[in-house]
Design an enzyme around this catalytic site. Sequence first.
Site, PDB file in Angstrom:
ATOM      1  N   CYS A 191       0.804  -1.229   0.000  1.00  0.00           N
ATOM      2  CA  CYS A 191       0.000   0.000   0.000  1.00  0.00           C
ATOM      3  C   CYS A 191       0.834   1.276   0.000  1.00  0.00           C
ATOM      4  CB  CYS A 191      -0.924   0.002   1.213  1.00  0.00           C
ATOM      5  SG  CYS A 191      -2.156  -1.299   1.135  1.00  0.00           S
TER       6      CYS A 191
HETATM    7  N1  LIG Z   1      -2.561  -5.850   1.873  1.00  0.00           N
HETATM    8  C1  LIG Z   1      -3.078  -4.806   2.467  1.00  0.00           C
HETATM    9  O1  LIG Z   1      -2.777  -4.541   3.637  1.00  0.00           O
HETATM   10  C2  LIG Z   1      -4.073  -3.899   1.761  1.00  0.00           C
HETATM   11  C3  LIG Z   1      -4.780  -2.949   2.506  1.00  0.00           C
HETATM   12  C4  LIG Z   1      -5.710  -2.138   1.903  1.00  0.00           C
HETATM   13  C5  LIG Z   1      -5.890  -2.229   0.514  1.00  0.00           C
HETATM   14  N2  LIG Z   1      -5.174  -3.122  -0.223  1.00  0.00           N
HETATM   15  C6  LIG Z   1      -5.433  -3.189  -1.666  1.00  0.00           C
HETATM   16  O2  LIG Z   1      -6.233  -4.325  -1.931  1.00  0.00           O
HETATM   17  C7  LIG Z   1      -5.889  -4.906  -3.192  1.00  0.00           C
HETATM   18  C8  LIG Z   1      -5.506  -6.374  -2.988  1.00  0.00           C
HETATM   19  O3  LIG Z   1      -4.366  -6.435  -2.161  1.00  0.00           O
HETATM   20  P1  LIG Z   1      -3.915  -7.759  -1.405  1.00  0.00           P
HETATM   21  O4  LIG Z   1      -2.830  -7.357  -0.462  1.00  0.00           O
HETATM   22  O5  LIG Z   1      -5.096  -8.495  -0.895  1.00  0.00           O
HETATM   23  O6  LIG Z   1      -3.277  -8.574  -2.626  1.00  0.00           O
HETATM   24  P2  LIG Z   1      -2.889 -10.135  -2.644  1.00  0.00           P
HETATM   25  O7  LIG Z   1      -1.805 -10.262  -3.652  1.00  0.00           O
HETATM   26  O8  LIG Z   1      -2.663 -10.616  -1.250  1.00  0.00           O
HETATM   27  O9  LIG Z   1      -4.199 -10.852  -3.175  1.00  0.00           O
HETATM   28  C9  LIG Z   1      -4.694 -10.674  -4.458  1.00  0.00           C
HETATM   29  C10 LIG Z   1      -5.247 -11.996  -4.948  1.00  0.00           C
HETATM   30  O10 LIG Z   1      -5.831 -11.772  -6.231  1.00  0.00           O
HETATM   31  C11 LIG Z   1      -5.586 -12.921  -7.017  1.00  0.00           C
HETATM   32  N3  LIG Z   1      -5.773 -12.541  -8.424  1.00  0.00           N
HETATM   33  C12 LIG Z   1      -4.967 -11.827  -9.221  1.00  0.00           C
HETATM   34  N4  LIG Z   1      -5.520 -11.650 -10.416  1.00  0.00           N
HETATM   35  C13 LIG Z   1      -6.717 -12.273 -10.395  1.00  0.00           C
HETATM   36  C14 LIG Z   1      -7.768 -12.452 -11.339  1.00  0.00           C
HETATM   37  N5  LIG Z   1      -7.689 -11.905 -12.550  1.00  0.00           N
HETATM   38  N6  LIG Z   1      -8.846 -13.162 -10.974  1.00  0.00           N
HETATM   39  C15 LIG Z   1      -8.921 -13.711  -9.737  1.00  0.00           C
HETATM   40  N7  LIG Z   1      -7.977 -13.578  -8.806  1.00  0.00           N
HETATM   41  C16 LIG Z   1      -6.881 -12.856  -9.123  1.00  0.00           C
HETATM   42  C17 LIG Z   1      -4.183 -13.337  -6.642  1.00  0.00           C
HETATM   43  O11 LIG Z   1      -3.936 -14.689  -6.962  1.00  0.00           O
HETATM   44  C18 LIG Z   1      -4.203 -13.087  -5.122  1.00  0.00           C
HETATM   45  O12 LIG Z   1      -4.605 -14.230  -4.410  1.00  0.00           O
HETATM   46  C19 LIG Z   1      -4.770  -4.035  -3.742  1.00  0.00           C
HETATM   47  O13 LIG Z   1      -5.331  -3.062  -4.574  1.00  0.00           O
HETATM   48  C20 LIG Z   1      -4.189  -3.388  -2.509  1.00  0.00           C
HETATM   49  O14 LIG Z   1      -3.580  -2.152  -2.798  1.00  0.00           O
HETATM   50  C21 LIG Z   1      -4.278  -3.980   0.383  1.00  0.00           C
END
Ligand SMILES: NC(=O)c1ccc[n+]([C@@H]2O[C@H](COP(=O)([O-])OP(=O)(O)OC[C@H]3O[C@@H](n4cnc5c(N)ncnc54)[C@H](O)[C@@H]3O)[C@@H](O)[C@H]2O)c1
Length: 429
Positions: free
Chosen positions: A270
């Site tokens: 993030c």
């Molecule tokens: N990690 C955090 O603390 C956090 C906090 C707030 C917001 N975010 C935001 O949330 C979003 C997700 O982050 P995250 O940390 O959960 O990511 P992550 O990488 O942990 O999880 C994303 C998941 O999406 C899957 N994926 C990718 N492409 C795909 C598709 N086309 N169809 C289905 N599944 C698919 C991946 O395999 C993965 O399991 C990002 O935009 C991030 O900026 C993250």
Amino acid sequence: MHLKEKLEKRQARIGVIGLGYVGLPLAVEFARAGFDVTGFDVDEWKVSHINAGRSYILDVKAEDVENCVTAGTLRATTDMSKLGEMDAVDICVPTPLRKTKDPDMSYVVSAAEQIAKYLHPGMLIVLESTTYPGTTAEVLQPMFEARGLKVGEDFCLAFSPERVDPANEKFNTRNTPKVVGGTTPACSEAAAALYSAAVDTVVPVSSTQVAEMVKLLENTFRAVNIGLVNEIALMSHRMNIDVWEVIDAAKTKPFGFMPFYPGPGLGGHCIPIDPFYLSWKAKQSGFECRFIELAGHINGSMPEYVVERIGEALNTKKKAFNGARIHLFGIAYKKDVSDMRESPALDILQLLHRRGAELSYTDPHVPSLQEGPLCLRSVAEDAVDGIDCAVIATDHKTFNYAAMPGRFPLIVDTRNALKGNPAKNIFRL
Ligand SMILES: NC(=O)c1ccc[n+]([C@@H]2O[C@H](COP(=O)([O-])OP(=O)(O)OC[C@H]3O[C@@H](n4cnc5c(N)ncnc54)[C@H](O)[C@@H]3O)[C@@H](O)[C@H]2O)c1
């Protein structure tokens, strides 16, 4: 039955695309709220873990996943055609940066393409991935309307930023207020109805753009303030002032001050990334985001500074980097998590490797790592021996800090984990 009524009666089928740090806790919360939830991911390993009732995210209890899966309220699949059976779909896929610091929207676009294929009247789609203001209206809406359905009339579209803070023991998906902005008032209402069922507080805003900007303000606020305190740390070191003592005293002010702490640099998916989504978009309106660029510059230089401090520490023992045995405590980007995306510890390892240091690490949450030419396995804390310098890169609570000054000849503490310890072999930021 109308979507709102289905949501109120918990009869709506909810899909969550992307079962990572954001998507899995959300899917579990919807299932616990009584909905029938299907998680979609391209990663077969994650899908099979969930279907076996196992959790791979530290903040999500295995028993919660197991209970939901056993009760039949949660399942996972790689089969995107099942999206057609969903009443509401949340998109929680990654939004990284390209090497050029431009947004990489490929995951969001790919998820939206799948939804567009199975879009049906009455469906609600909510984007949760952090992104630049305008994404929902400019990227998603046209993709869905190209299917011949009209937003706000035939289907609903909204943006709701995710605020999950991994390893936060006080705030979780349920008790963190959820900002929601719809494309039309009907979309806002539908999205608010969805989240009201699973989170304690919903904060409606007037548009998807406002909701998108809220998230970027929150994360830019952190990036800029961390940049400021890192600069204060650099200048305090030059002026021979203990920055940690300064912050501790400043935070006794009961108003108008909020403590931020220096560290080895930004990490996670993030704070190092999201502000650049905003500066990229602002540039298209001819606006230069000076605070973001400056904070990025200072925060990005912190691993180099840590290495400089390691050099100063080694110097006191007449040692060079080349051949020095340097051990890092903590590889994850912050305490008590396993996420090492963008972790500054990885940059520190690379910089030390280039200088010829012999490297090892301990991180109970990161059993092994492969970073460029480096391929390392975590060493048990008790087994760490014969090193020239220990570097506390992340302050996991499991480390035995009290024993460190007696065990290791030199310690570079980037997190003030050895606060108050008067040992002369400790080098703080
Ligand atoms: N990690 C955090 O603390 C956090 C906090 C707030 C917001 N975010 C935001 O949330 C979003 C997700 O982050 P995250 O940390 O959960 O990511 P992550 O990488 O942990 O999880 C994303 C998941 O999406 C899957 N994926 C990718 N492409 C795909 C598709 N086309 N169809 C289905 N599944 C698919 C991946 O395999 C993965 O399991 C990002 O935009 C991030 O900026 C993250």
